[in-house]
Design a protein around this motif. Structure first.
Motif, PDB file in Angstrom:
ATOM      1  N   GLY A 140     -14.807   4.721  46.447  1.00  0.00           N
ATOM      2  CA  GLY A 140     -15.861   5.557  47.023  1.00  0.00           C
ATOM      3  C   GLY A 140     -15.722   7.008  46.603  1.00  0.00           C
ATOM      4  O   GLY A 140     -16.728   7.687  46.348  1.00  0.00           O
ATOM      5  N   LYS A 141     -14.489   7.505  46.530  1.00  0.00           N
ATOM      6  CA  LYS A 141     -14.255   8.894  46.116  1.00  0.00           C
ATOM      7  C   LYS A 141     -14.694   9.105  44.666  1.00  0.00           C
ATOM      8  O   LYS A 141     -15.281  10.139  44.331  1.00  0.00           O
ATOM      9  CB  LYS A 141     -12.789   9.259  46.287  1.00  0.00           C
ATOM     10  N   ILE A 142     -14.407   8.119  43.821  1.00  0.00           N
ATOM     11  CA  ILE A 142     -14.834   8.210  42.417  1.00  0.00           C
ATOM     12  C   ILE A 142     -16.359   8.242  42.348  1.00  0.00           C
ATOM     13  O   ILE A 142     -16.944   9.047  41.635  1.00  0.00           O
ATOM     14  CB  ILE A 142     -14.279   7.030  41.591  1.00  0.00           C
ATOM     15  N   SER A 143     -16.984   7.375  43.105  1.00  0.00           N
ATOM     16  CA  SER A 143     -18.437   7.299  43.070  1.00  0.00           C
ATOM     17  C   SER A 143     -19.072   8.602  43.559  1.00  0.00           C
ATOM     18  O   SER A 143     -20.070   9.062  43.005  1.00  0.00           O
ATOM     19  CB  SER A 143     -18.882   6.081  43.870  1.00  0.00           C
ATOM     20  N   MET A 144     -18.487   9.225  44.580  1.00  0.00           N
ATOM     21  CA  MET A 144     -19.007  10.511  45.063  1.00  0.00           C
ATOM     22  C   MET A 144     -18.843  11.604  44.010  1.00  0.00           C
ATOM     23  O   MET A 144     -19.726  12.435  43.823  1.00  0.00           O
ATOM     24  CB  MET A 144     -18.301  10.909  46.355  1.00  0.00           C
ATOM     25  N   ARG A 145     -17.718  11.602  43.293  1.00  0.00           N
ATOM     26  CA  ARG A 145     -17.473  12.637  42.279  1.00  0.00           C
ATOM     27  C   ARG A 145     -18.404  12.495  41.088  1.00  0.00           C
ATOM     28  O   ARG A 145     -18.745  13.472  40.447  1.00  0.00           O
ATOM     29  CB  ARG A 145     -16.020  12.573  41.797  1.00  0.00           C
ATOM     30  N   THR A 146     -18.751  11.259  40.771  1.00  0.00           N
ATOM     31  CA  THR A 146     -19.635  11.046  39.629  1.00  0.00           C
ATOM     32  C   THR A 146     -21.087  11.235  40.010  1.00  0.00           C
ATOM     33  O   THR A 146     -21.952  11.308  39.144  1.00  0.00           O
ATOM     34  CB  THR A 146     -19.446   9.631  39.035  1.00  0.00           C
ATOM     35  N   GLY A 147     -21.364  11.287  41.343  1.00  0.00           N
ATOM     36  CA  GLY A 147     -22.732  11.427  41.796  1.00  0.00           C
ATOM     37  C   GLY A 147     -23.528  10.152  41.627  1.00  0.00           C
ATOM     38  O   GLY A 147     -24.746  10.141  41.664  1.00  0.00           O
TER      39      GLY A 147
END
Length: 167
Positions: A140-147
């Motif tokens: 989830g953190k990766i997905s938030m950072r990539t937008g």
């Protein structure tokens, strides 16, 4: 003297991992880990031309709740530095590891965790470790950072294991 004992302990674990790599089941599992973790490794190393620094590794361990919940910072630093000895990538006095060494590092972290009795086999330890980090908020953190609302390749890293090791 304490530092030397810790270094010897980690070197023994690396030797143990090398011994395990003669086992067909371990070889197969490490190949799956290699494939499954490649998208995650790529995300964390995109700014360093496919190489992971200690700082980036620690970010990975925080995102996937390895640190501080599963393994302490000092142990993670020691494991990274021990593995980095096998890398030929050094820039500005900083060691970097490539993906194959990252896979070895994943295996070492799995072997390093403390498990309840009866102690699981090395393959079971690696699978338990992977399951624990798959339940973290890392993807989830990766997905938030990539937008990107769609998690894509990052979420699929655990599916590969579920297919091969359904239990």
């Amino acid at each position: 003297m304490i530092k030397n004992n810790k270094i010897n302990e980690i070197e023994q674990k690396i030797d143990y991992l090398k011994e395990l790599q003669n086992n067909e089941e371990i070889i197969s599992l490490l190949q799956v880990i290699h494939k499954a973790f490649y998208p995650l490794f790529s995300f964390y190393t995109k700014e360093n031309e496919g190489l992971m620094s200690l700082q980036t590794f620690m970010k990975f361990t925080k995102d996937f709740e390895i640190f501080p919940y599963l393994i302490g910072k000092a142990k993670l630093n020691s494991l990274f530095n021990a593995i980095a000895q096998y890398s030929s990538f050094i820039k500005k006095n900083e060691s970097f590891i490539e993906h194959s060494l990252f896979v070895d590092l994943i295996a070492l972290m799995a072997l390093e965790m403390i498990y309840p009795e009866p102690e699981p086999t090395p393959v079971e330890k690696m699978l338990i470790f992977i399951e624990k980090i798959s339940q973290s908020g890392g993807v989830g953190k990766i997905s938030m950072r990539t937008g990107n609302n769609r998690i894509g390749n990052y979420a699929n890293f655990i599916d590969i294991f579920k297919t091969i090791y359904p239990g």
